[in-house]
Every structure is written in structure tokens, then in C-alpha cells.
Design a protein around this motif. Sequence first.
Motif, short mmCIF file in Angstrom:
data_model
loop_
_atom_site.label_atom_id
_atom_site.label_comp_id
_atom_site.label_asym_id
_atom_site.label_seq_id
_atom_site.Cartn_x
_atom_site.Cartn_y
_atom_site.Cartn_z
N TYR A 121 0.83 -1.21 0.00
CA TYR A 121 0.00 0.00 0.00
C TYR A 121 0.86 1.26 0.00
O TYR A 121 0.52 2.24 -0.68
CB TYR A 121 -0.95 -0.01 1.20
N LEU A 124 2.09 1.61 -3.57
CA LEU A 124 1.03 2.01 -4.49
C LEU A 124 0.68 3.48 -4.33
O LEU A 124 0.51 4.21 -5.32
CB LEU A 124 -0.21 1.15 -4.26
N GLU A 130 -3.93 8.17 -5.16
CA GLU A 130 -5.27 7.58 -5.10
C GLU A 130 -6.24 8.43 -5.90
O GLU A 130 -6.07 9.65 -6.01
CB GLU A 130 -5.74 7.40 -3.66
N GLU A 367 -0.97 -2.22 -11.26
CA GLU A 367 -1.60 -1.56 -10.12
C GLU A 367 -2.70 -2.45 -9.52
O GLU A 367 -2.76 -2.65 -8.30
CB GLU A 367 -2.19 -0.21 -10.53
N ARG A 371 -2.75 -4.29 -5.79
CA ARG A 371 -3.86 -4.02 -4.88
C ARG A 371 -4.52 -5.32 -4.42
O ARG A 371 -4.84 -5.50 -3.25
CB ARG A 371 -4.89 -3.11 -5.54
#
Length: 443
Positions: A121, A124, A130, A367, A371
Motif C-alpha cells: 500500500y 502504491l 489515489e 496496479e 492491490r
Amino acid sequence: MVVLIKILQLLLSLSILVIIHEFGHFAAAKIFKTKVEKFYLFFNPWFSIFKFNYKGTEYGLGWIPLGGYVKIAGMIDESMDKEQMKKPPQPWEFRSKPAWQRLIIMLGGVTMNVVLAIIIYVGLLAHYGEEYLPTQEVNKYGIVADSLAREMGFRNGDKILTIGGKKVTDFQKIPMEIVLNEAQTATVLRDGKKVVIHFPEGSLRQLIKQKSPYFLAPRIPFVAGNFTKNSAAKKAGLEVGDTLLGINGKYLKYFDAFRQEVQKHKNQTILLIAKRGNDTLRLKVHLGSDGLLGVYPKSNLNDFFHLNQKKYNLIQAIPAGFERTWAGIGNYLKQLKLIFSPKVKAYENVGGFITIGNIFPAQWHWESFWRLTAFLSIMLAILNVLPIPALDGGHVLFLLYEIIARRKPSDKFLEYAQIVGMVILFTLLILANGNDIIKLFKH
């Protein structure tokens, strides 16, 4: 090709998760000078694809891709090595170590899975940031409700204010909010008035069963994005980028309204009203027996809504990564709770490897892959810490008993407990994968 891509993503993700999990046990055992006899990715009954020995540990690759294991000397595990347990304890064996050290060794796997989720996380967020569609943005036009959403009380054009009395800022998390928090109501703005929707009995069960990404969708204007091969509208002169406004003098602002209206005019010629720049067009379109214009709407959300975007540097991503992981743990615990809910009966929809494989995208997308791997890492951590014999949580339970009662359960009791735990696990495995097989035949 799609199936192959999903399988490869699943195998890579599981391989990463298993290696990290087992490394947690391995590293903790080595710290306390406990001998690790084997370290395997995948299971290897009868033979291994390959293996080698290094510093007293056999490393290998099995041929059944259902997990992996480390075999720690002097421990009753799935190997059920009773002969070793009959011999006098050795100082390098698991059973000879203090209870607190054995507890850390057993928690090493789930700890590493949680750490892996945090790292993913953080990475990412630092790399991609986000992005989400705010519910407030969707409320510019309202929602489109599918058949189940309409049964629950939603209507096309509703603007969602709260779910279960709580505002949901991310529109795409609304179905999850309904399911995980077992919401019974929604408050919407309908024709300028607040309306409280009370979900009928059995709605949550149906929502879990359906798993539709179109349960609630953003309502959008009908802007021509592309055409089918024999598009009736294209033949009449419609072009990409034109905004469709109505049919036969009836003003229709949204795509869902057009879709419903054209079905009323099968095998008829209609007057299609559209806008191109500052010009208003009136096109005669002859619809076929399917009652379709042959126009795909422009569906890129960026064309209609302002998406919430946030960038993170590495320092900002670290606490956000911890927060995401903590939220993921909480959400998965709620999912487990639903499985045992007699009202929801979520156990009917528990899936196995086919279900897990299907959550991966049809095209390789890094991605999405990472996730999903973070989510599966959290799932693996929680499932492994459940107090079931044969899982890490079962061993932890017995170790906590030993620490509190100051006496160990007998080896015979641990052997029987291991067998019971393995029966439970195989039963759950059959249930989950059996559900997958039943669904395949139903489709």
C-alpha cells in the motif's frame, strides 16, 4: 488467453504470499536457533519439481499449487512426523524452546503478511496516488439503479445522501458499505425531496450473491462515443461527440432514459434530436427489430465528473499505508462475520480458487495486481490466525494456554487436534471450491 492471464496472476500472487508467509516462520525460527528442515513453495507429496539443500534446510518447489510450508524440527504440524516426536527433545527443536519463543515463531507468518500489505500500500500510494469518484460528484446527475437496486427501493436519478445514516464519500464503496455494515436504510434526494429507503428483508443476501458492478452506476448524459458495425444512428448522420437530446420531440437527458425509450419504437422510424457544437440536429433514424440506435455512450468518467485525486510522497504514503492495511483488516473481519450470519447466509457465496482467480483483471495490470495481492495478504493473515488446529492460530491458542496454565498440552492431544484441524480445513476447502464448481455448471 483471458483465463491464462488470470491463472498466471493468481499463481504469481499466491507464490509471493506463500513465500513471505513461510519466510516469517523461517526467520523467527532461525532467530531462536530452531532447526528448519524444509522450506517449500507449493506442496510436494511423493515428489518435488526441484529441491536442494543449503545449511541443513531443504528448499524446494512442489507440484500442487495450493500453498506452501516450512517444516520446523520438533513441531507437530501437517507433516504428522510422529517418529521424530518419539525421540528425546533436542535443544535445536521447536518443542525445546520457551513458550514465548514458540509463540513468536508461530506468529511470524501472519506478521509478515501484514507487513507485506503495508509495504504494498505504501508503494502504491507513493507511485500511483489515489483516485476516486466522489458521491457528491455523482449527485450532479444522480444514479442508475439495476434491477436489484430497484427492488431495494432505489430509482434512476436518485441522489444518495447517506447509507445507514452515514455519508459515503467514495461512490464506488457504497455497495461495500451496505454489505459490510449491514445497512438497512438509505437516504436519497428524489425529485427535490428527501426520501428514506428501507431495504426489504433478504436484500443483503441478494446483493452478496449478485456481485454486480452495475448495482448502482453514475447517471451520465448520452454523448456518442462509438458506433456498432451497422449502426442505424450512424447511417442517419450521427457522429462521435454528438450529444443526444431526445426522440420524437420528447426531451431525454440521460443515456438510461434513451435506452428505455428506443425499445418502445422497434421497427419504426424516429426523429432523433442531437447537438453538435452549437447546432441542433434532427435526424430520421429507422430502428430495426432490436430497437437499438447502435451507439456506444462515451463512458470515461473524467468526461463528466471531477475525480478526487491525491498524490503522496514516500513520507506521506507510510502512515496512509498503515491506515489502508488497518481498514482492510477491519473490512475482512466484517466479511467473516457475515459468513456466520443466519440472515445473510454469505457462506453460500464463499468461493475457492476460481473465485479468487476471477477477481484479477482480464489484462495484466500491475496496479490492480498489487492491490489484489495486498488484499489477499490481509486475508491470508486473518484466516491463518483463526483458532483452528492445523492453522497458525490453533498453535497460538495452545501456546497461550500453556503460558497461562503453565503446562503444555500433551503430544497426543496435539496430534489429535492437528487431525481435527486438517479435517476442518479440507471441509472448508471442499465447500469453497464446490461452490465454484456449482456456479460453473449453473452458468
